[in-house]
Enzyme design. Structure first.
Site, short mmCIF file in Angstrom:
data_model
loop_
_atom_site.label_atom_id
_atom_site.label_comp_id
_atom_site.label_asym_id
_atom_site.label_seq_id
_atom_site.Cartn_x
_atom_site.Cartn_y
_atom_site.Cartn_z
N GLU A 1 52.39 36.12 31.68
CA GLU A 1 51.93 35.06 32.59
C GLU A 1 50.41 34.86 32.51
O GLU A 1 49.91 33.74 32.61
CB GLU A 1 52.29 35.38 34.04
CG GLU A 1 53.78 35.52 34.32
CD GLU A 1 54.26 36.97 34.23
OE1 GLU A 1 53.88 37.67 33.27
OE2 GLU A 1 55.02 37.38 35.11
N HIS B 1 49.93 40.74 30.46
CA HIS B 1 51.27 40.27 30.78
C HIS B 1 51.38 38.82 30.29
O HIS B 1 50.39 38.10 30.19
CB HIS B 1 51.51 40.33 32.29
CG HIS B 1 51.78 41.71 32.81
ND1 HIS B 1 52.16 41.95 34.11
CD2 HIS B 1 51.72 42.92 32.21
CE1 HIS B 1 52.33 43.25 34.28
NE2 HIS B 1 52.06 43.86 33.15
N CYS C 1 54.88 40.27 38.65
CA CYS C 1 54.30 41.38 39.42
C CYS C 1 53.21 40.85 40.35
O CYS C 1 52.90 39.66 40.37
CB CYS C 1 53.72 42.43 38.47
SG CYS C 1 52.14 41.95 37.72
N CYS D 1 50.29 39.04 38.47
CA CYS D 1 50.64 37.72 37.92
C CYS D 1 50.92 36.72 39.03
O CYS D 1 50.56 35.55 38.93
CB CYS D 1 51.82 37.85 36.97
SG CYS D 1 51.39 38.80 35.50
#
Lengths: 142, 142
Positions: free
Chosen positions: B48, B46, B76, B79
């Site tokens: 992040e 992801h 999420c 993260c």
């Protein structure tokens, strides 16, 4: 869990918080890792994160369906989220982490209602050994 | 947030779910990243997570105190946990993620009582642009 514990011992020897894990598929260990946060100087390098990375590389697939992880300490929010995102089947842990655990301690996974995947959870495997290793580590630090 | 949005556009162009982010310290962007889950074939990638890694490398410090992250989509669980573990000061996001968001949607961070760090949270910045980019992406997929 003995293999996860051995990984945790490696972390202990490297002066890292002693947490270790292995990911198993079809009864075989496909990835292993231990905490390397201090060495890598990055909060991402919990044992589980490196282990997921190694397993995904090995399988050439982000989806870890059919896999289970044995980890010596109840995973934190980051690692639990990563295991859910990876669709792992099962999380088996050693001792609980009342401060940071995100399966049954600090966050109770079963209370979150909208997740797109819920791994099975089993705790308390080699609990005393996993817990004692952590206690010894922090005792030496104080 | 415009810079985070540009990162999300890069993801869109690479046929990845369009989420992007930047980490800022002292008014300067020190790291930027976009989602690369499919390319890396690993659920860890992801935006992040890569951004945290880049920021920690740049600062040579796992502790991102004094930093804030601008991210186009509510983070999420993985993260959010990673941002907490990294002790980031503030999370500013574009649009909410009712399915997977772990700040205000699926998990409400303020309801978790034992975390060792609570970043400030601000949402709804360039909300429509961030949301439209995601909608366009998924419309093209169907």
């Amino acid at each position: 869990m003995m293999q996860a514990y051995r990984e945790a011992q490696k972390a202990f020897e490297e002066d890292e918080v002693p947490v270790g894990c292995v990911i198993v598929k079809d009864g075989k260990i496909i990835a292993r890792a231990h905490n390397r946060k201090e060495k890598k100087n990055c909060a991402l390098f919990h044992a589980e994160i490196e282990c997921i990375r190694n397993a995904a590389r090995k399988l050439d697939n982000w989806n870890l369906k059919g896999c289970e992880i044995y980890v010596t300490l109840e995973p934190c929010m980051m690692c639990t989220g990563a295991l859910i995102n990876s669709r792992i089947d099962r999380i088996i842990y050693g001792c609980e982490d009342p401060k940071g655990g995100a399966l049954v301690s600090n966050i109770r996974l079963q209370d979150i209602r909208l997740l797109n995947h819920y791994p099975e959870i089993q705790g308390g495997i080699m609990e005393k050994e996993c817990s004692d290793l952590l206690k010894n580590f922090f005792k030496n630090k104080r």
